[in-house]
Design an enzyme around this catalytic site. Structure first.
Site, PDB file in Angstrom:
ATOM      1  CE  LYS A  21      -8.967   8.582   2.605  1.00  9.21           C
ATOM      2  NZ  LYS A  21     -10.185   8.741   3.094  1.00  9.21           N
TER       3      LYS A  21
ATOM      4  CB  CYS B 144      -0.900  -0.138   1.230  1.00  7.59           C
ATOM      5  SG  CYS B 144      -2.364   0.986   1.141  1.00  7.59           S
TER       6      CYS B 144
END
Length: 610
Positions: free
Chosen positions: A605, A2
């Site tokens: 996110k 990520c």
């Protein structure tokens, strides 16, 4: 995926890497690691779990050196574990790689490399990259990375270091975000801006298949043919403090409370009484709109829910047929797209993989694509034909709040702009909506000051296993968002249903004391929603209602366990207000359960893989 951070400079690399990764924690992750060149040899440390675990190990076993790469991983291939964590090294441990994205042909590459004698320790797709770079390495790391990427299919942002060239860091991106930070005799790579903000405000925004070489002497950019690339430096204007908690217990609570300002900022210079809507980055004309025969609104997650509201607004004000779809579904359903099609894509980050794919596919088929995004310089903003920015500021909590309400404002603004161009609504009607929009920030502030009833109902609901949301029309769109928020951060099973669908199955789920949240802000549908509330109350449900002040008759109040009365506005604009109690409700439920509201489990996110 990520989070990626890389550093070249005179400071201790591990300190910079860990600090940078901490600024990317909001993206979600399950493990973290770093690799640093110390005395011309790669030393790596990586662990499953929180960044604090890695930091503790680095305190016990310090790694010196001024060049390194770091990564927080969110598992896509292989379970969360130490061995599957990044960075990954080649067999000889002379090359280290961090990677965001998915290598789609990794099985073929893995098998081919195994035939060449390479061995693999992990279950990840990433481990093929350092071994592939090693196979092609002939004394020039950039050449080896370039050759390796020619054989890699899929999406990637990668950072690479090598024992044999200890002064160098090489990076490249394709369909996964990567920036280059330009400091004072120190240079950075990162998957997002917050990772470098403490050190520089000057960055390069890499395009697909652009390569970068970082050394202590500076930064050099190349295209895939190894031609030098000249790029404009992008200056970051937003404040570092915007990415900090600023006295709030959590980012999510801070961002909920920032919504009045975010709404106002997104309207500033665009929505003004007695003036036409001003959208500088959109060049759509009346002639173009008159030729449009359909609009598709495409997004994922919370942005999709904003798109649902956008559909109502555009159809009501502009009288053009609108479909709204989930990006990961839309791109595979062979939708009818022509040069008369307008596609509106929504993405908070501007990097959502499926949404980007829709943008590119749509343009290839002749459609015009308008992007609504919160990130200047993101892939979506650079590739779309037109861009409308939501000025929400950095949103750190994984569960979106202020980005969602500013997406709503953006959709209303677009609808008004199109209505003005087409003349589909009278000047008086448009002015009424503008006036009501300008009053929204103050009305959101009023809701934020009155949270006692929301907290009370949230604490009671925190012990439940199921909870349902009901609504009709625009309220149904808001119900979907409220349900998603609750699932995301409290892990309580929740569903949203259109009120009229209750009798078609969902009412079988209603039993004694089950909590239900009912939205009742669409006045033309109020009587029908009251009937739906009566149906679930009769079967034992405890109902929390959300309506405008003064709308609920005294005789009907007794049906509700609680009634949240929000300031009155136009029914068209009610989602901006009615969603706020639902955000707060989800927040207080999660807090009552003791969960981390900013970093919920299993979520990221920015979803930059498909």
């Amino acid at each position: 995926m990520c989070g990626i951070v890389g550093y070249v400079g005179q400071k201790k690399a591990t300190d910079i890497l860990v600090e940078g990764l901490s600024k990317l924690e909001y993206r979600g992750y399950d493990s973290a690691g770093v690799a640093v060149l110390e005395d011309n040899k790669i030393k790596a440390e990586k662990h499953k779990g929180r960044l604090a675990n890695l930091e503790g190990m680095l305190n016990e076993n310090p790694i010196e050196g001024g060049i390194g790469i770091g990564h927080t991983r969110w598992a896509t291939h292989g379970e969360p574990s130490d061995v599957n964590s990044h960075p990954h090294l080649n067999n000889k441990e002379t090359i280290a790689v961090v990677h965001n994205g998915i290598i789609e042909n990794y099985n073929e590459l893995r098998n081919w490399l195994m035939e060449k004698g390479y061995e693999f320790k992990s279950e990840t797709d990433t481990e093929v990259i350092p071994n592939l770079v090693d196979f092609y390495y002939k004394g020039d790391l950039l050449d080896a990375v370039m050759e390796a990427t020619k054989h890699m299919e899929g999406s990637y942002a990668i950072g690479v270091i090598c024992n044999d060239e200890p002064e160098k860091l090489v990076a490249v991106r394709k369909d996964s975000p990567l920036i280059v930070g330009l400091g004072e005799k120190e240079y950075f790579i990162a998957s997002d801006i917050p990772a470098v903000l403490n050190h520089t405000r000057e960055v390069y925004l890499l395009e697909d298949k652009e390569f970068v070489v970082l050394t202590n002497d500076g930064v050099t950019l190349f295209d895939e043919e190894k031609n030098p690339v000249e790029k404009e430096v992008y200056h970051i204007t937003w404040n570092v403090d915007a990415a900090e908690k600023g006295g709030y217990e959590d980012f999510m609570l801070k961002e909920i409370n920032e919504q009045p300002k975010a709404i106002k900022d997104t309207m500033t210079s665009r929505i003004m009484e007695e003036k036409e809507v001003t959208l500088d980055d959109i060049s759509i004309t009346k002639e173009y709109l008159d030729n449009v025969d359909r609009v598709y609104i495409v997004a994922c997650g919370t942005a999709y829910h904003a798109g649902v509201i956008g559909k109502y607004a555009i159809e009501k004000l502009v009288r053009i047929p609108v479909e709204v779809d989930i990006a990961s579904e839309f791109r595979y359903r062979d939708a009818v797209i022509t040069d008369k099609t307008l596609i509106i894509v929504l993405s908070q980050s501007g990097e959502t993989a499926d949404t980007l794919a829709v943008l590119r596919d749509g343009q290839a088929k002749g459609a015009r694509v308008l992007a609504v995004t919160n990130v200047v310089g993101s892939s979506v903003s650079r590739e779309a034909n037109d861009v409308l920015y939501t000025w929400a500021g950095p949103e750190i909590a994984v569960a979106s709040t202020k980005a969602y309400v500013t997406q709503l404002i953006a959709m209303y603004t677009l609808a008004l702009h199109f209505a003005e161009l087409k003349g589909s609504k009278s000047v008086e009607e448009i002015e009424e909506i503008k006036k009501a929009m300008l009053e929204l920030p103050e009305k959101v502030e009023e809701i934020l000051k009155n949270t006692d009833l929301i907290k009370e109902f949230a604490v009671k609901a925190s012990t439940e296993k199921d909870l349902y949301f009901l609504g009709r029309g625009m309220d149904y769109g808001v119900a979907m968002e409220g349900s998603l928020k609750l699932k995301e951060i409290s892990y309580i099973h929740s569903e949203a249903y259109a009120g009229g669908e209750l009798k078609h199955g969902p009412i079988a789920l209603i039993e004694k004391d089950i909590p239900v949240i009912s939205l009742l802000t669409q006045r033309e549908l109020m009587d029908k929603m009251i009937s739906n509330v009566q149906e679930v109350v009769t079967r034992g449900a405890n109902v929390l209602g959300v309506c405008f002040k003064g709308d609920m008759e005294e005789s009907k109040r007794k049906m509700f366990e609680g009634l949240i009365e929000i300031p009155e506005t136009l029914s068209l604009l009610s989602p901006v207000l009615s969603v706020v109690p639902l955000q707060l409700f989800s927040y207080y439920v999660a807090k009552a359960k003791g969960f981390d509201v900013d970093k919920p489990r299993n979520l990221a996110k920015s979803v930059t893989v498909e």
